[in-house]
Design a protein around this motif. Structure first.
Motif, short mmCIF file in Angstrom:
data_model
loop_
_atom_site.label_atom_id
_atom_site.label_comp_id
_atom_site.label_asym_id
_atom_site.label_seq_id
_atom_site.Cartn_x
_atom_site.Cartn_y
_atom_site.Cartn_z
N LYS A 51 0.82 -1.22 0.00
CA LYS A 51 0.00 0.00 0.00
C LYS A 51 0.85 1.27 0.00
N GLN A 52 2.16 1.10 -0.20
CA GLN A 52 3.14 2.18 -0.24
C GLN A 52 3.39 2.83 1.13
N LYS A 53 2.96 2.16 2.21
CA LYS A 53 3.28 2.63 3.55
C LYS A 53 4.77 2.40 3.76
N ARG A 54 5.46 3.43 4.25
CA ARG A 54 6.91 3.37 4.41
C ARG A 54 7.32 3.49 5.86
N SER A 55 8.33 2.71 6.23
CA SER A 55 8.91 2.78 7.57
C SER A 55 10.42 2.68 7.40
N PHE A 56 11.17 3.48 8.17
CA PHE A 56 12.62 3.30 8.12
C PHE A 56 13.15 3.07 9.51
N PHE A 57 14.29 2.37 9.54
CA PHE A 57 14.93 1.99 10.79
C PHE A 57 16.42 2.26 10.66
N ASN A 58 17.03 2.57 11.79
CA ASN A 58 18.46 2.80 11.82
C ASN A 58 19.17 1.45 11.93
N TYR A 59 20.15 1.23 11.05
CA TYR A 59 20.91 -0.02 11.09
C TYR A 59 21.53 -0.25 12.46
N SER A 60 21.90 0.81 13.16
CA SER A 60 22.56 0.64 14.46
C SER A 60 21.61 0.08 15.52
N ARG A 61 20.31 0.12 15.27
CA ARG A 61 19.32 -0.43 16.20
C ARG A 61 19.01 -1.90 15.91
N MET A 62 19.63 -2.47 14.87
CA MET A 62 19.41 -3.88 14.56
C MET A 62 20.29 -4.71 15.50
N LEU A 63 19.64 -5.54 16.30
CA LEU A 63 20.35 -6.34 17.30
C LEU A 63 20.81 -7.69 16.74
N SER A 64 19.96 -8.28 15.90
CA SER A 64 20.29 -9.58 15.32
C SER A 64 19.41 -9.84 14.12
N ALA A 65 19.78 -10.85 13.36
CA ALA A 65 18.98 -11.26 12.20
C ALA A 65 19.08 -12.77 12.09
N GLU A 66 18.05 -13.35 11.49
CA GLU A 66 17.99 -14.80 11.33
C GLU A 66 17.42 -15.10 9.95
N TYR A 67 18.06 -16.03 9.25
CA TYR A 67 17.57 -16.47 7.94
C TYR A 67 17.19 -17.94 8.03
N ASP A 68 15.98 -18.28 7.63
CA ASP A 68 15.51 -19.67 7.61
C ASP A 68 15.26 -20.07 6.16
N PRO A 69 16.15 -20.86 5.58
CA PRO A 69 16.00 -21.22 4.17
C PRO A 69 14.83 -22.15 3.89
N THR A 70 14.36 -22.89 4.88
CA THR A 70 13.26 -23.82 4.63
C THR A 70 11.95 -23.11 4.35
N VAL A 71 11.75 -21.94 4.94
CA VAL A 71 10.53 -21.17 4.69
C VAL A 71 10.82 -19.84 3.99
N GLN A 72 12.10 -19.62 3.61
CA GLN A 72 12.51 -18.38 2.94
C GLN A 72 12.04 -17.17 3.76
N ARG A 73 12.55 -17.07 4.98
CA ARG A 73 12.17 -15.97 5.88
C ARG A 73 13.41 -15.37 6.52
N ILE A 74 13.42 -14.05 6.59
CA ILE A 74 14.43 -13.31 7.33
C ILE A 74 13.73 -12.59 8.46
N LYS A 75 14.24 -12.74 9.68
CA LYS A 75 13.73 -12.00 10.83
C LYS A 75 14.81 -11.01 11.25
N LEU A 76 14.43 -9.74 11.31
CA LEU A 76 15.34 -8.68 11.74
C LEU A 76 14.86 -8.17 13.09
N ASN A 77 15.69 -8.32 14.10
CA ASN A 77 15.35 -7.88 15.45
C ASN A 77 15.97 -6.52 15.71
N PHE A 78 15.13 -5.50 15.69
CA PHE A 78 15.58 -4.15 16.04
C PHE A 78 15.28 -3.94 17.52
N SER A 79 15.83 -2.90 18.11
CA SER A 79 15.68 -2.70 19.55
C SER A 79 14.22 -2.63 19.99
#
Length: 128
Positions: A51-79
């Motif tokens: 719907k063209q809704k936009r959100s931005f986040f600071n890379y420095s607030r990213m605590l961790s990330a996880e990639y699961d190839p079986t379901v093709q999903r990336i989880k980005l944990n920001f603060s």
């Protein structure tokens, strides 16, 4: 150079120490993912839904990330937020996020799945 470095560099077709930058003829293919240009400061990442809704986040607030190839999903944990990306060919995107190369991720409609070949494409975008 470790075996994982060899894999990483071969995945992006680059030699050690070079960052990935799409070639001019590839840029049209990457409209769903926009990258910082060489030499640009990579401080923020923007997410755009269908719907063209936009959100931005600071890379420095990213605590961790996880990639699961079986379901093709990336989880980005920001603060203060969790962002889930689901799509196709996301392993490449995972490594680009790790290097703060991604400027913007634009969610794509699933009906275009057939024309996305090996390009990282996000069909589901959840921000909580």
């Amino acid at each position: 150079m470790s075996q994982s470095d060899d894999f990483f560099d071969s995945m992006f077709g680059r030699s050690e120490g070079q960052s990935y930058e799409p070639k001019e003829e590839e840029k049209d293919k990457f409209e769903a993912i926009r990258y910082y240009q060489k030499g640009e400061f990579s401080l923020y990442i923007s997410f755009v839904d269908l719907k063209q809704k936009r959100s931005f986040f600071n890379y420095s607030r990213m605590l961790s990330a996880e990639y699961d190839p079986t379901v093709q999903r990336i989880k980005l944990n920001f603060s203060e937020n969790l962002i889930e990306l689901e799509g196709i060919h996301l392993e490449k995107l995972y490594y680009q996020l790790m290097e703060n190369q991604v400027k913007e991720i634009v969610q794509q409609d699933k009906r275009y799945i057939e024309i996305r070949n090996s390009i990282p494409t996000v069909f589901e975008l959840k921000i909580t």
